[in-house]
Enzyme design. Sequence first.
Site, PDB file in Angstrom:
ATOM      1  N   GLY A  45       0.783  -1.245   0.000  1.00 32.87           N
ATOM      2  CA  GLY A  45       0.000   0.000   0.000  1.00 32.87           C
ATOM      3  C   GLY A  45       0.808   1.285   0.000  1.00 32.87           C
ATOM      4  N   ASP A 104      -4.872   2.009  10.744  1.00 32.57           N
ATOM      5  CA  ASP A 104      -6.284   1.724  11.001  1.00 32.57           C
ATOM      6  C   ASP A 104      -6.411   1.306  12.471  1.00 32.57           C
ATOM      7  OD1 ASP A 104      -8.881   0.704  10.937  1.00 32.57           O
ATOM      8  OD2 ASP A 104      -8.704  -0.084   8.927  1.00 32.57           O
TER       9      ASP A 104
HETATM   10  C1  PRP Z   1      -2.911  -2.100   5.358  1.00 33.09           C
HETATM   11  C2  PRP Z   1      -1.972  -0.927   5.582  1.00 33.09           C
HETATM   12  C3  PRP Z   1      -1.338  -1.253   6.893  1.00 33.09           C
HETATM   13  C4  PRP Z   1      -2.441  -1.979   7.635  1.00 33.09           C
HETATM   14  C5  PRP Z   1      -3.119  -1.001   8.540  1.00 33.09           C
HETATM   15  O1  PRP Z   1      -2.213  -3.123   4.739  1.00 33.09           O
HETATM   16  O2  PRP Z   1      -1.021  -0.822   4.559  1.00 33.09           O
HETATM   17  O3  PRP Z   1      -0.203  -2.077   6.750  1.00 33.09           O
HETATM   18  O4  PRP Z   1      -3.353  -2.472   6.662  1.00 33.09           O
HETATM   19  O5  PRP Z   1      -4.098  -1.640   9.312  1.00 33.09           O
HETATM   20  P1  PRP Z   1      -3.951  -1.809  10.889  1.00 33.09           P
HETATM   21  O6  PRP Z   1      -3.590  -0.482  11.475  1.00 33.09           O
HETATM   22  O7  PRP Z   1      -5.358  -2.247  11.294  1.00 33.09           O
HETATM   23  O8  PRP Z   1      -2.943  -2.859  11.164  1.00 33.09           O
HETATM   24  P2  PRP Z   1      -2.898  -4.366   4.002  1.00 33.09           P
HETATM   25  O9  PRP Z   1      -2.871  -5.539   4.917  1.00 33.09           O
HETATM   26  O10 PRP Z   1      -4.226  -3.967   3.452  1.00 33.09           O
HETATM   27  O11 PRP Z   1      -1.857  -4.700   2.830  1.00 33.09           O
HETATM   28  P3  PRP Z   1      -1.439  -3.833   1.540  1.00 33.09           P
HETATM   29  O12 PRP Z   1      -0.599  -2.678   2.039  1.00 33.09           O
HETATM   30  O13 PRP Z   1      -0.618  -4.785   0.711  1.00 33.09           O
HETATM   31  O14 PRP Z   1      -2.688  -3.373   0.836  1.00 33.09           O
END
Ligand code: PRP
Length: 181
Positions: A45, A104
């Site tokens: 991301g 998040d």
């Molecule tokens: C998303 C984002 C963070 C995490 C945040 O990654 O990039 O790493 O979720 O969420 P949290 O605060 O609840 O832990 P994702 O798992 O969607 O992977 P990506 O970056 O490959 O889309």
Amino acid sequence: MGMHKDCERVLLTEEQIRTRVKEVASQVDRDYRGKNPLVVGILKGSIIFYADFIRCLSMPVELDFMAVSSYGSGSVSSGKLRIKKDLDRDVKGRDVIVVEDIIDSGFTLANLKLLLTERGAASVRIATLLNKADRREYDVAPDYNCFDIENEFVIGYGLDYNEQYRHLPYIGVLKRSVYEK
Ligand code: PRP
């Protein structure tokens, strides 16, 4: 280029993002003057933000990446972070800047910060593009934050839904009909 048909509205335009990323990166640039930080991007991301962010830095920087699984995020009983791809570099004694697209629940960054500190990093700071403060369940806060946002499903500028939309140059709110069907 018009807005993608699956977008309900544009939350942050290219222009707004460009301006704010430059501001935040300039702050980082001042704070790390004379240092040689290891800038760690969390795949996938963060990649677009990461690329724009590092180009605003004037000190020597080293780049590295990690891929982690946020599986278990949201459940307090969940174990430690699952590392899918680890760093190439040793963080011992290094000033580390972790670059994320979004915080998040805070699960990912709370655990990552702990991990990098345990490995002997001299300092660990977090730079994030987006912060959903209302969603926080784990005790972690960004040191550098571009935008506070509400709890909406956002896509673009690196963020996905089912691996789609990461390439959009703006941040949009995904139509409910897309993820509720
Ligand atoms: C998303 C984002 C963070 C995490 C945040 O990654 O990039 O790493 O979720 O969420 P949290 O605060 O609840 O832990 P994702 O798992 O969607 O992977 P990506 O970056 O490959 O889309």
